[in-house]
Every structure is written in C-alpha cells, then in structure tokens.
Design an enzyme around this catalytic site. Structure first.
Site, PDB file in Angstrom:
ATOM      1  N   LYS A   1       5.820  -3.631   7.541  1.00 37.78           N
ATOM      2  CA  LYS A   1       6.863  -3.025   6.699  1.00 37.78           C
ATOM      3  C   LYS A   1       7.945  -4.056   6.434  1.00 37.78           C
ATOM      4  O   LYS A   1       8.495  -4.646   7.372  1.00 37.78           O
ATOM      5  CB  LYS A   1       7.451  -1.783   7.364  1.00 37.78           C
ATOM      6  CG  LYS A   1       8.502  -1.088   6.496  1.00 37.78           C
ATOM      7  CD  LYS A   1       8.800   0.331   6.952  1.00 37.78           C
ATOM      8  CE  LYS A   1       9.524   0.378   8.258  1.00 37.78           C
ATOM      9  NZ  LYS A   1       9.988   1.756   8.585  1.00 37.78           N
TER      10      LYS A   1
ATOM     11  N   ASP B   1      12.160  12.336  11.556  1.00 38.22           N
ATOM     12  CA  ASP B   1      11.671  12.194  10.181  1.00 38.22           C
ATOM     13  C   ASP B   1      10.171  12.476  10.099  1.00 38.22           C
ATOM     14  O   ASP B   1       9.406  11.650   9.617  1.00 38.22           O
ATOM     15  CB  ASP B   1      11.971  10.775   9.680  1.00 38.22           C
ATOM     16  CG  ASP B   1      11.744  10.637   8.177  1.00 38.22           C
ATOM     17  OD1 ASP B   1      11.801  11.664   7.469  1.00 38.22           O
ATOM     18  OD2 ASP B   1      11.515   9.508   7.705  1.00 38.22           O
TER      19      ASP B   1
ATOM     20  N   VAL C   1       0.824  -1.211   0.000  1.00 34.88           N
ATOM     21  CA  VAL C   1       0.000   0.000   0.000  1.00 34.88           C
ATOM     22  C   VAL C   1       0.856   1.259   0.000  1.00 34.88           C
ATOM     23  O   VAL C   1       0.341   2.369  -0.176  1.00 34.88           O
ATOM     24  CB  VAL C   1      -0.948   0.015   1.220  1.00 34.88           C
ATOM     25  CG1 VAL C   1      -1.947  -1.123   1.129  1.00 34.88           C
ATOM     26  CG2 VAL C   1      -0.167  -0.062   2.530  1.00 34.88           C
ATOM     27  N   ALA C   2       2.165   1.124   0.212  1.00 36.09           N
ATOM     28  CA  ALA C   2       3.085   2.263   0.179  1.00 36.09           C
ATOM     29  C   ALA C   2       4.501   1.740  -0.007  1.00 36.09           C
ATOM     30  O   ALA C   2       4.817   0.613   0.393  1.00 36.09           O
ATOM     31  CB  ALA C   2       2.992   3.081   1.466  1.00 36.09           C
ATOM     32  N   ALA C   3       5.346   2.562  -0.623  1.00 34.37           N
ATOM     33  CA  ALA C   3       6.742   2.176  -0.850  1.00 34.37           C
ATOM     34  C   ALA C   3       7.651   3.340  -0.508  1.00 34.37           C
ATOM     35  O   ALA C   3       7.340   4.494  -0.795  1.00 34.37           O
ATOM     36  CB  ALA C   3       6.953   1.750  -2.299  1.00 34.37           C
ATOM     37  N   ALA C   4       8.784   3.043   0.107  1.00 34.83           N
ATOM     38  CA  ALA C   4       9.772   4.053   0.462  1.00 34.83           C
ATOM     39  C   ALA C   4      11.153   3.532   0.124  1.00 34.83           C
ATOM     40  O   ALA C   4      11.303   2.459  -0.476  1.00 34.83           O
ATOM     41  CB  ALA C   4       9.664   4.400   1.949  1.00 34.83           C
TER      42      ALA C   4
ATOM     43  N   LEU D   1      13.659   2.315   1.882  1.00 37.78           N
ATOM     44  CA  LEU D   1      14.180   1.113   2.526  1.00 37.78           C
ATOM     45  C   LEU D   1      13.212  -0.054   2.523  1.00 37.78           C
ATOM     46  O   LEU D   1      13.623  -1.193   2.776  1.00 37.78           O
ATOM     47  CB  LEU D   1      14.572   1.423   3.981  1.00 37.78           C
ATOM     48  CG  LEU D   1      15.684   2.454   4.184  1.00 37.78           C
ATOM     49  CD1 LEU D   1      15.989   2.607   5.662  1.00 37.78           C
ATOM     50  CD2 LEU D   1      16.940   2.059   3.416  1.00 37.78           C
ATOM     51  N   GLY D   2      11.947   0.183   2.263  1.00 35.05           N
ATOM     52  CA  GLY D   2      10.991  -0.915   2.306  1.00 35.05           C
ATOM     53  C   GLY D   2       9.632  -0.510   1.796  1.00 35.05           C
ATOM     54  O   GLY D   2       9.438   0.609   1.320  1.00 35.05           O
ATOM     55  N   GLN D   3       8.677  -1.435   1.909  1.00 33.28           N
ATOM     56  CA  GLN D   3       7.307  -1.156   1.519  1.00 33.28           C
ATOM     57  C   GLN D   3       6.356  -1.779   2.533  1.00 33.28           C
ATOM     58  O   GLN D   3       6.728  -2.690   3.279  1.00 33.28           O
ATOM     59  CB  GLN D   3       7.015  -1.630   0.104  1.00 33.28           C
ATOM     60  CG  GLN D   3       7.293  -3.083  -0.186  1.00 33.28           C
ATOM     61  CD  GLN D   3       7.362  -3.354  -1.687  1.00 33.28           C
ATOM     62  OE1 GLN D   3       7.922  -2.559  -2.453  1.00 33.28           O
ATOM     63  NE2 GLN D   3       6.800  -4.474  -2.114  1.00 33.28           N
TER      64      GLN D   3
END
Length: 709
Positions: free
Chosen positions: A229, A356, A206-209, A211-213
């Site tokens: 995550k 952050d 449902v989301a990606a960044a 370092l991970g998703q």
C-alpha cells in the site's frame, strides 16, 4: 536573507480507466419500505460496489519545499498539532485562498441546485441525484472530505438514511493516481530501487482508496506474496490545510453562537486521520491484532512486514479470497459468527478495536477462513467502557431500564451531570419496542441504533464517536449475514461470547455482572437464565469451531440438523465438562452457594423428594422420620423443580444411566474431571446431610415446627 517561500499549486490526480465490476443483489426487498433505507445504510450495503469511481479526478494541495532551506522548523508536523499546522499555513496565504476557492466552487453548483429544488418544493424527488452529486464533490476535494464523508456515513443521528447509503460508496469508489508517482514513493520511503525489495510488482494498482492504493508484489528475500500500500502524494499537505480551514470555521461558528463545539469535533477527527497517515502505526496495530486473535481458529490477520514498512508504504501478506459480502458459500453465516467473536474480543477483552470493517476488509479465503484487513483506523476501548457495555447488555435483557440510564452515562451517551430519569420513559419506549419480538436476543441492533438517534433531538443524548464505529462494525457483519438469513439477529450471535465471558472472567466487575444475571435485580435465583447461559456457552464452543463440536470430525460438517444453541449428539454435555473444568470454578461456586441456600430453605420432605427425583438414594430417610417433616409448599416445590431442571440439563444423558456411548466418552475424562467432581459432590452431600440433620432435630424439639402426618 529572508526564508525561501514554498511554492505550490492545486493539482489533479486522475484515474486510469480499469475499474470494472457489478454490485451484489440487495436483500432489502425482504424488508418493509419504511425500514429498508435505514437498514441498508447502517449495514453498509453500498460498500460492496466496485464499479468505476464516479469522478476521474481527485484534487490535492501540492507544496514543494526547498529541502535545503535554512528554516528546518518550517515543516508540517507528522503528529497532529493544531498550532504547528496553523503556523505553517499562515505563511502560505496563496495556497489557503486557492483551496478556499476550490472548495467554494465545488459546492456552489450543488448548493444552487438544492436551493432551486427547495424553491420549487421538489427536493424529495431530486434527493437521490443531489446526494450522488454530493458524493462526487466530496471525492473531487480529496482525502479529508472523503474521510469526513465516510465518518458521516455511520452517523444516523446526523445524516439521513439515503445520504448514508450514498456516502458509504466513498470507501471504494475513489480514483487512483499515477503509478510512476507510487513507484517513486516506494523508492524514497524504503531507500532503494524497487527490485531491491520486490522481485515482481504489478504495473498498475489493484485497488485505490482515499489515502493510498495497493499493488501486488513478491518479496525478493523470502518469495512471499505481499500487498504493497502506497500513500497518495501530498495527502499530509491537503489534509492539514483542510483541518486548518475546518478549525477556522469552528472558531467562527463559536463566535456567532453555535452551540456545537466544531473545533473539538475537528480535533477529534484530526487525531484519527493523522494516525492513519502513518502506515507504521497500521503495521503495529496489525501485529497486535494478530496476537489478540490468535486463539480464535479460522480467523486470519495478514502478516505485517515492519522491515518493508515506512510512514507512507505498508507491506503485508497477500491473502487470496473473495469479499465475505459477495460470497455464495454455505459457511458465510458461520464466518459472520466468527467475525462477531473476533470483534467482541477486541471490544470487550483486549480493547484495541478495528474500527473500519467495511465489506472490502472482510474476506473469505478459499479454504473457508475469515480474513480481516486494513488496521489503519483503530480505537481504544477503556476498561470502564468494556464493563459498562457488558452491564448494559445484561440490564437490557432483564428490562432494567433504570440501570441502563446509568450505563449510558458511563458510556458517554449522557453527560455526567445530567440526571437520566427524564430520559427513562423514552428509553423504555424504544427498548420495549425492540424487545417485543422475544427478548434481548431478538433485537435488531441497527434499528435500535436508529431509534436511539431520534432521542438526540429531544434530550442531551448523543452517540459517542467510539460507539458510532462499533455500530458500523456490528452493522456490517449483520448485513452480510442477512443476505443469506433474513432472520439473523446480531445479539443472538453475540450472546454466546457474552456467556463465555461471564462464566470465565474472574474480575470482580464481571463476577458481579454474572451474579446479577443469575439472580436478577430482586436477588432471586433464576434457573432458566442459568441454563440459558450454559447453553450459549456450548454454542460459543461450537461457533469457534465453525458450527461443529470441537471433538467432532470436520468431515461431518455437512450433516443435516446442525443448529446453534442446540444440544450436540454427544452423550456428555459441553456444559458438564465446563462446570467440572478449571475454567468452571466461578459457576461451581455460584451453584454451591445456591445449593446451600436452597437446602437451608427446604423442608425435610422437600429434600427427600429432591433425592428421589435425582435418583440419589430413595432410602436416604427411614419411613419413621417422615412423621417429623414439614409440608411441601409452592415455594419449596418450585425450588425442587429448579434444582432438578439444572442438574438434568448439566448431566445430559448421564442421568439416564450408563450406555456404551457414555462409557466411551467418560473414561478419557476421568483423570482430569473426576477429582473436581468428587470434591464438588463431597461438598454437596456434606451440606445435604448437615442441613437434613439440623431440620430433623428442629422437628423433634421445636414446638409447632412439626407437620402432622
């Protein structure tokens, strides 16, 4: 037999085409053109964008070690160790060369176009395109470059405002990777099949960044809905190789005479990113932050699940809501005020700081609460840094720039060995401009940060890494509030917390700061500062309760006329309740000391006038005694006026007599407040009687001390 060589390759992680969304309308049109870019950049306005990642691939370094190899020491460290990393990659020259080629080829086209623009003097026109291309290159090169770009996005002393705006998109415009790989990672890290832990889990992230998703799932054991995550594959390998190459570049720069210690910067950056790679540390930080903020109503920290968390998998409570920056609710600014309190609590009290807080990590829940997410990037604030920040705020409020130079040295803005005196004219210019709008509470925090950044080019003045993270956190909160209120000032929102800290913290350093605030650098009691502190103490109590008095019915929230820093509709001021509570001992001691000093300096006539104006007892002195009094000079009149002003503020409607509302509010408080009030009153009256008697005796027997009637 020679040790088995690890094989490897550079692989692409491609993103499924499911990211959609639109950006919120920018508030920047309300600002002047010259200020707009820097304010947008520092406030993180670009972090709200949720559209598809500009590039659909992310390159990582894949290394397949034989799990059965005899040399068990040939492993990458899971805690940052530059020597161990260097030893590991020195055995893999092919991978190093491949990565160098990947980086060089990715940047080559961009550098060529920038060079052409410079040659034809058109870089100012093409800058937006080149910055966008830079972001796309950074995304394609993987986590290290993404994190490095994110770090640059909060450094106005290093990159331009336009670059900051574009680089901040790195926080959420990152491609996802194969869901099958993510599921395999969960199995390996948790030691079982997916359905052993989760009764349901979304097939796609449902989301990606960087370092991970994240996947949405339901815990089989409890039925709790959670966010799972999962770390990207080969992140450790890719990041460690890029750090190794960065150190090599730093060592080369040092040899050719570059003054900046690039190696130290890489090592400092590496410590943070390595901690982020261990999701167990994020889980521990989330649990600690939840404890640290549990006293703040309407602030939520998702529950973490250590049992289901491993180095590359993190499980926490799923919280429904919308990004605070995109919310149209009428309580956004109240939630921002709560956010300011939450971050100041971390910054100036507990010392574990969530570093952050971009808009994606600040959520408004459907029931109107503020939720903080993602505790991978944390920083520790030392006690000395906490006290120095409090001192600097107070010195700034009184324009005591000489002491601000010492504060900046304590905070690391100025080297210990450097004399801040040559810097004072520049600081005076910057702060005078910032204070011109109406004192410390009118300061725009981000504009001030930008001006301070300019000083770095003229003096040995730098923005410390921990303070850059603070700028980011406070700037994001300010930017969210400015969408709904263009006149919002972050210092104005922070001041109630500072007042509460000064009036309740019994540590010697904070007591000294409070004394400075009340008496100033010249040691003269400032009644207006005292009233201002008590007013902001009342505001702090209201902000904790979302803008309403703690004793008021929440159903009345929509009543008109609610403003911060104004008196409530209660007959008894919150300040009065505070002064005569257990927490009010510090201010009571200061007030008693001031009464002693004031009474000692006042003439009998001044004391008589004071008693009349305070309605104490107009017959306190017999008429014949007035023959032996001093005249009331300007200084005595000012002292009397100050005491009356302070007493009238604290007493509120009590000074106007007994009413049904007063009685209704006073009676429940008598058991706890009355003993303290009685004790304080006895001390004050005793001192008044003692000093009055002494002055009468001096008036009778000391020649020349009696004023003629």
């Amino acid at each position: 037999m020679a040790p088995m060589r690890a094989t490897g390759s550079v692989v692409e992680q491609r993103s499924p085409d499911y990211f959609t969304g639109t950006s919120i309308e920018e508030f920047s049109s309300k600002l002047s053109e010259s200020d707009r870019s820097m304010l947008q950049a520092l406030r993180g306005s670009s972090l709200n964008v949720e559209d598809k990642a500009a590039s659909d691939k992310l390159l990582v370094v894949e290394v397949s070690d034989d799990e059965k190899q005899k040399d068990k020491t040939d492993r990458l460290p899971q805690v940052y160790d530059s020597n161990a990393i260097a030893k590991y990659w020195q055995k893999r020259p092919a991978q190093v060369v491949k990565r160098l080629w990947q980086v060089a080829s990715s940047f080559a086209g961009l550098f060529a176009r920038v060079g052409t623009d410079l040659a034809f003097d058109r870089l100012s026109q093409t800058e937006p395109d080149r910055i966008r291309e830079l972001r796309e290159v950074i995304v394609s090169l993987g986590p290290f470059y993404i994190k490095f770009g994110q770090a640059l996005a909060i450094r106005p002393d290093i990159v331009s405002p336009n670059s900051m705006i574009e680089l901040q998109k790195l926080c959420d415009k990152v491609p996802a990777y194969d869901n099958k790989i993510a599921m395999d990672t969960i199995r390996k890290e948790l030691g079982g099949e997916i359905d052993e832990f989760f009764s349901e889990i979304t097939p796609d992230c449902v989301a990606a960044a960087s370092l991970g998703q994240v996947y949405k799932a339901t815990l089989r054991e409890s039925g709790d809905i959670v966010a799972v995550k999962v770390q990207r594959p080969f992140v450790l390998e890719t990041v460690s190789l890029d750090l190794y190459l960065g150190r090599l570049l730093g060592e080369f720069a040092k040899k050719v005479g570059v003054r900046t210690d690039v190696v130290a910067l890489v090592d400092e950056f590496a410590q943070g990113i390595y901690r982020e790679l261990d999701f167990r540390l994020e889980c521990e930080a989330g649990i600690q932050i939840a404890k640290d903020l549990e006293h703040i109503p309407n602030v939520i920290v998702p529950k973490c699940y250590p049992r289901y968390t491993a180095r590359r998998v993190h499980v926490a409570q799923w919280v429904e809501g919308e990004k605070l920056s995109q919310s149209q609710a009428n309580d956004v600014n109240e939630l921002v005020n709560l956010g300011v309190i939450a971050y100041l609590t971390q910054l100036l009290d507990t010392g574990l700081f969530h570093a952050d807080p971009h808009p994606g990590n600040l959520i408004r829940t459907p029931d109107g609460k503020l939720c903080l997410l993602d505790f991978g990037l944390m920083t520790r604030i030392t006690d000395e840094q906490k006290y120095a920040m409090v001192d600097s705020i107070l010195h700034l409020s009184r324009r005591d720039y000489t002491r601000i130079g010492d504060d900046f040295k304590a905070l690391g803005f100025i080297p210990e060995e450097y004399d801040p005196q040559p810097l004072l004219p520049a600081l005076t210019r910057v702060f005078d401009a910032a204070l011109a709008g109406g004192g410390a509470k009118s300061i725009n925090f981000n504009e001030l940060s930008s001006d301070l950044a300019e000083i770095t080019y003229e003096f040995p003045f730098r923005i410390p890494p921990f303070f850059a993270l603070i700028i980011r956190a406070i700037g994001v909160l300010e930017g969210i509030a400015l969408v709904g209120d263009p006149k919002f000032a972050i210092i104005d929102s922070a001041y109630p917390y500072i007042a509460n800290r000064l009036l309740t913290d019994e540590s010697p350093r904070v007591k000294a700061a409070l004394k400075y605030m009340l008496y100033g650098p010249n040691g003269k009691f400032d009644v207006q500062q005292t009233v201002d502190l008590l007013q902001n103490l009342e505001a702090f109590s209201k902000e904790l309760n979302m803008g309403r008095d703690p004793n008021e019915d929440p159903a009345n929230d929509n009543e008109p006329g609610r403003e911060r820093n104004t008196a409530t509709n209660r007959a008894i001021r919150e300040a009065l309740l505070f002064v005569f509570s257990d927490k009010g001992k510090i201010i009571r001691d200061f007030l008693l000391e001031e009464v002693v000093s004031s009474v000692e300096a006042l003439s009998t006539d001044a004391l008589y006038q004071l008693s009349v104006r305070l309605n104490i007892n107009q017959n306190l002195l017999p008429p014949i005694a007035r023959v032996f009094v001093h005249k009331l000079d300007d200084q005595e009149q000012q002292t009397v006026d100050n005491i009356v002003k302070l007493v009238e503020f604290i007493s509120g409607d009590l000074s106007r007599g007994t009413t049904p509302q007063v009685l209704q509010e006073v009676v429940p408080l008598l058991p706890t407040a009355l003993p303290v009030m009685q004790d304080f009153s006895v001390k004050v009256v005793s001192l008044l009687a003692e000093r009055t008697t002494a002055k009468l005796i001096r008036g009778l027997f000391v020649p020349g001390s009696v004023a003629k009637p």
